[in-house]
Design a protein around this motif. Structure first.
Motif, short mmCIF file in Angstrom:
data_model
loop_
_atom_site.label_atom_id
_atom_site.label_comp_id
_atom_site.label_asym_id
_atom_site.label_seq_id
_atom_site.Cartn_x
_atom_site.Cartn_y
_atom_site.Cartn_z
N ALA A 125 -9.99 46.60 -37.10
CA ALA A 125 -11.30 47.23 -36.87
C ALA A 125 -11.85 46.88 -35.49
O ALA A 125 -12.36 47.75 -34.78
N ILE A 126 -11.73 45.61 -35.10
CA ILE A 126 -12.30 45.22 -33.81
C ILE A 126 -11.55 45.89 -32.67
O ILE A 126 -12.15 46.46 -31.76
N VAL A 187 -6.76 51.49 -26.32
CA VAL A 187 -5.60 50.80 -26.87
C VAL A 187 -5.64 50.74 -28.40
O VAL A 187 -4.61 50.82 -29.07
N GLY A 188 -6.85 50.67 -28.96
CA GLY A 188 -6.97 50.55 -30.42
C GLY A 188 -6.53 51.81 -31.14
O GLY A 188 -5.87 51.73 -32.19
N VAL B 30 -10.72 40.00 -26.20
CA VAL B 30 -10.81 40.87 -25.02
C VAL B 30 -11.60 42.14 -25.35
O VAL B 30 -12.41 42.61 -24.55
N ILE B 31 -11.37 42.68 -26.54
CA ILE B 31 -12.10 43.88 -26.94
C ILE B 31 -13.56 43.54 -27.27
O ILE B 31 -14.48 44.29 -26.92
N GLN B 270 -15.33 52.03 -41.60
CA GLN B 270 -14.20 51.87 -40.68
C GLN B 270 -12.84 52.12 -41.34
O GLN B 270 -11.96 52.73 -40.74
N LYS B 271 -12.70 51.68 -42.58
CA LYS B 271 -11.40 51.83 -43.23
C LYS B 271 -11.04 53.30 -43.39
O LYS B 271 -9.97 53.75 -43.04
#
Lengths: 310, 284
Positions: A125-126, A187-188, B30-31, B270-271
């Protein structure tokens, strides 16, 4: 219910007449149901291609009632336009860097995540979250991170004993800065797509390889990479087209500058059309962009058959 | 961790597991760091903003930065504009998508396959190419600087129509037959049978469309020309202009206004959203 269904089939076969009237009714319904979509697509998607091509043969400032026909002059101007070539070059560099680095990192992260582990959902998720984050806000915070005096990045650059470049103000460093942001935010998505691709690879291949004494490294290169090639190919095309359409990050962070070192094709179209009112020239640029995207899309359907190994 | 204790796991396996988590924590950091940096900057006093090395957590939380940022531009109005255009856009696009999806899935028509190819072709045409012609069309309609102008050019549906069509095709034939016997026309069948069954798909599609409309920048930027018609992303971007002369702490606070709704939607669903994206891409 089965009885009822039988009844319908029976009666439908019986009379031809009713069938044809039903056909008519269906045709009317089909047209009615799809009309809103095709009207909108016609006006706002298909017509613009024709109209862009038409406008590209004219000189026009979008306001004047008259357009001046100038033939291919806009296209001739483009060939001699250094900013156009610069923006094409920047777009290509962006596309190449994004494809290699972003897809590489995404594949690495996906292979790490492709197992049962604690925190798997949280990591996913992150890392995915920038995909749905407002690009304007992303550009805002990164603009501040790249600040050469007070930015967050300077901390890490100084930590390894280097001096921070004047990122967005430096002709050499502005495009790399844009590339970093595009990779960070994309990237995610690629990782999630790779994860979906990985779950489609049967565990049997790995088990068989292990029996034959293959190392994890060999498994990765001989099994994972070839079997993921459809996904990699899909992501490459999506990323290249994404780079060709890049606008938001460039518009907010650098406005194409300094000295057009970050100008990209869509931003250059925007400048010509809506800042300088060179509608004809901007249309010619749009036609070229359309042609490039069409070529890539058509090449995709051709090449995917030859390059992708299942 | 309990698993490791119970089973005799080789030390190599342990190291591999540790390295995997280390790499993933690094990637997540980083994200995540830019988001954290946005938040802490928004809470800093000017003295702590312009300092190097930076202060990681402000010594006093300056919540009034949010009030200042809110007042620096008509953010209330931007919010209304964004909510109205995003929600009406989603509703219209789903209606358009559902109607054509049903037609392509369930209604027989002689040119259906040819029209399906036309729909496919539309997917290949990037919106960026259409900016100028769309602007000209809207000018003729008198829709520049209106909600209609922001919304209508982007409610045609290709992706959504495909997605729903796929779903409608999986609904058992017998249900459609039953609806027909009960005297339901296509319209009623769509609304009372097909759409209710497709609720999860429609829900995911709606969230996805809402986020992308909420975030969109280029088109609202072009089609609006007065401050009171701007959507949040456009209004936020304008804040950087010299006339506003506000500091990074206020820019970050304003960015948070814009982000909060999408981040809330994302983390709640989110899922569903991530799996929907993955499924869509693999099929497509």
């Amino acid at each position: 219910m089965a009885k009822r269904a039988q009844l319908v089939h029976g009666s439908a076969d019986k009379t031809r007449k009713r069938l044809s009237s039903r056909e008519k009714r269906d045709a009317a319904a089909f047209i009615g149901f799809t009309f809103p979509n095709f009207l909108l697509l016609g006006v706002f998607v298909f017509w613009p291609i024709i109209y862009s091509l038409y406008l590209s043969f004219f000189r026009w400032n979008m306001i004047a009632p008259r357009k001046t026909f100038i033939g291919l002059a806009n296209y001739r101007t483009m060939i001699g336009d250094a900013v156009f070539w610069q923006s094409m070059r920047n777009t290509l560099v962006l596309a190449a860097a994004v494809v290699v680095v972003k897809i590489g990192i995404a594949l690495f992260l996906a292979t790490l995540l492709n197992r049962k582990m604690r925190m798997r959902g949280a990591y996913r998720a992150i890392i995915f979250s920038p995909t749905f984050t407002t690009s304007v806000a992303i550009a805002m915070v990164w603009g501040w991170i790249f600040d050469p005096n007070f930015g967050l990045l300077r901390v890490f650059i100084n930590a390894v004993g280097l001096r921070s470049p004047n990122w967005l103000g430096d002709v050499q460093w502005a495009l790399p800065a844009i590339i970093i942001v595009v990779i960070w935010s994309g990237v995610g998505y690629d990782m999630v797509i790779f994860l979906a691709g990985l779950t489609n690879i049967s565990q049997e291949y790995y088990d068989a390889a292990q029996v034959d004494g293959a190392t994890p490294w060999q498994c990765f290169w001989r099994i994972t990479v070839p079997l993921l090639s459809p996904t990699t190919f899909f992501l490459t095309i999506v990323s290249v087209i994404g780079a060709l359409k890049a606008f938001d990050i460039v518009a907010i962070m650098t406005e194409g500058g300094p000295l057009n070192s970050t100008n990209v094709i869509v931003y250059y179209i925007y400048q010509n059309a809506f800042q300088w009112f060179k509608t004809g020239y901007a249309s010619a640029l749009a036609v070229v962009l359309f042609a490039i995207i069409m070529i890539i899309t058509l090449a995709q359907t051709r090449l995917s058959k030859r390059w992708v190994h299942y | 961790m309990g698993v490791i204790g119970r089973k005799a796991v080789g030390s190599r396996d342990l190291i591999a597991r540790f390295l995997t988590h280390a790499a993933l924590v690094f990637a997540a950091a980083v994200i995540g760091l830019p988001f954290l940096w946005m938040l802490t900057t928004a809470l800093k006093s000017p003295a702590e903003v312009y300092i190097f090395p930076p202060v990681w957590w402000p010594s006093e939380l300056r919540l009034d930065n949010f009030a200042t940022a809110w007042r620096s531009a008509p953010f209330g109005r931007f919010y209304v504009n964004s909510i109205v255009t995003a929600t009406s856009g989603v509703a219209l696009e789903i209606a358009v998508a559902a109607l054509s999806a049903y037609a392509f899935a369930r209604i027989k028509f002689r040119y259906r396959d040819q029209l399906f190819i036309v729909l496919l072709a539309a997917m290949m045409i990037p919106g960026q190419v259409a900016l100028i012609p769309n602007y000209v069309v809207l000018k003729h309609l008198g829709w520049i600087n209106t909600y209609r102008g922001i919304v209508i050019p982007h409610v045609s549906s290709v992706f959504g129509a495909f997605l729903l069509r796929q779903y409608f095709l999986t609904i058992p034939e017998s249900l459609y037959d039953a609806a027909e016997i009960d005297g339901m026309g296509h319209f009623k069948t769509l609304f009372f049978i097909a759409l209710p069954l497709a609720r999860p798909v429609v829900g995911t599609l709606a969230l996805y469309l809402f986020i992308s409309k909420w975030n969109s920048y280029l088109w609202p930027l072009i089609v609006t020309n007065t401050q009171n018609m701007r959507t949040l992303p456009v209004g936020l971007a304008m804040l950087r202009q010299a006339e506003y002369a506000i500091g990074p702490e206020h820019l970050m606070a304003a960015s948070i206004f814009v982000l909060v709704p999408v981040l809330v939607v994302f983390f709640i669903a989110q899922k569903q959203l991530i799996e929907g994206i993955a499924a869509g891409a693999v099929k497509g």
